[in-house]
Design an enzyme around this catalytic site. Sequence first.
Site: not given
Ligand code: SAM
Length: 331
Positions: A138, A140, A260
């Site tokens: 989720a 930021p 993305c």
């Molecule tokens: N959906 C967010 C937004 O629109 O603001 C952007 C999300 S970003 C693409 C992916 C996020 O997933 C990052 O913050 C990352 O730290 C987190 N992430 C990575 N592995 C994860 C895991 N195993 N469980 C939960 N979050 C995870």
Amino acid sequence: MTPGSSPKQSVSPDDSDEKHQPAGLPEGFVERLSEILAIPDLEPALGSFGAPRNVAFRVNTLVAKVEEVVEELVAAGLELCPVSWLESAFTVSAHDRELLLDSRPHREGRIYVQNLSSMIPPLSLDAQPGEEILDLAAAPGSKTHQMACAMRNTGRITAVEVVRARYYKLRDNMERLGADCVRPFFQDGTRTWRHRPEFFDRVLLDAPCSSEGRFRSDTPETTRYWSTRKVSEMSRKQRRLLYSAIRCLKPGGSLVYSTCSFSPEENEMVVHKLLAKFAGAVRVAPVPLEHPQFRKGLTSWRGREFDDSISMTRRIIPDATMDGFFVCRLE
Ligand code: SAM
């Protein structure tokens, strides 16, 4: 064959080196992109990595009225362009970025700056007021907040993030923006299904990815960590998160998977493997929105065939306003 779905339509690596190798992009990346995008899309897409990008924002409808914010921004000297498919969204030219960021509505959390492509996954999920929603990656919190607006702060959004600093950022953002229906959790999303199996009406997985769609050729930090190894590593992570996401979904619920990135290993291939693993229980559904920058998902890549239904997924071709993205709706 549809544009964007046929590797045969790609230019050869030689052509791509000669005509399309823009400075500042990893070489292997450009070669791969020439096999993913149709010829008419390749050059504009490559050009967009180096061109200034317009800035998009949403009005935070939890705390402000669209008309009032528009009036205030126009009075501050900004020229707003409305977004036809989202009433609360607007764009301004790249030139006006600083003016927008300095404006009172931005400083006070009455608008939220977010790329237009990033607004497509929550729109495709279509979260409704009163529902139980899971946002499994989720921080930021751009999409979490967009869903809270769509739900008018009713129901509940469970927002999961595994990186501590990013979890705090998510929590602070939701507080600052007045998204009271959001419950942030510091948790590894691959394990969430153990706590809440078959619990949610809808799930958003905006997965961690190699971020190819956000490359900027004048900003080395955006491309520095890219490699085909990184793409494979992300693909494994995405599969584990998507399997958890599916198991969190109530029977009959909907899920949106997005990245993305352009790499098929992070997009169509992840969906293809999911369909094989959960055969008969999960299907691809149409993305309920059309846009001139959308292209159908690939049904083959480097000799591997994917399930035909994957053509219903959508790739977003980057331009002066939109980042590159991939969106898939599952039911
Ligand atoms: N959906 C967010 C937004 O629109 O603001 C952007 C999300 S970003 C693409 C992916 C996020 O997933 C990052 O913050 C990352 O730290 C987190 N992430 C990575 N592995 C994860 C895991 N195993 N469980 C939960 N979050 C995870």
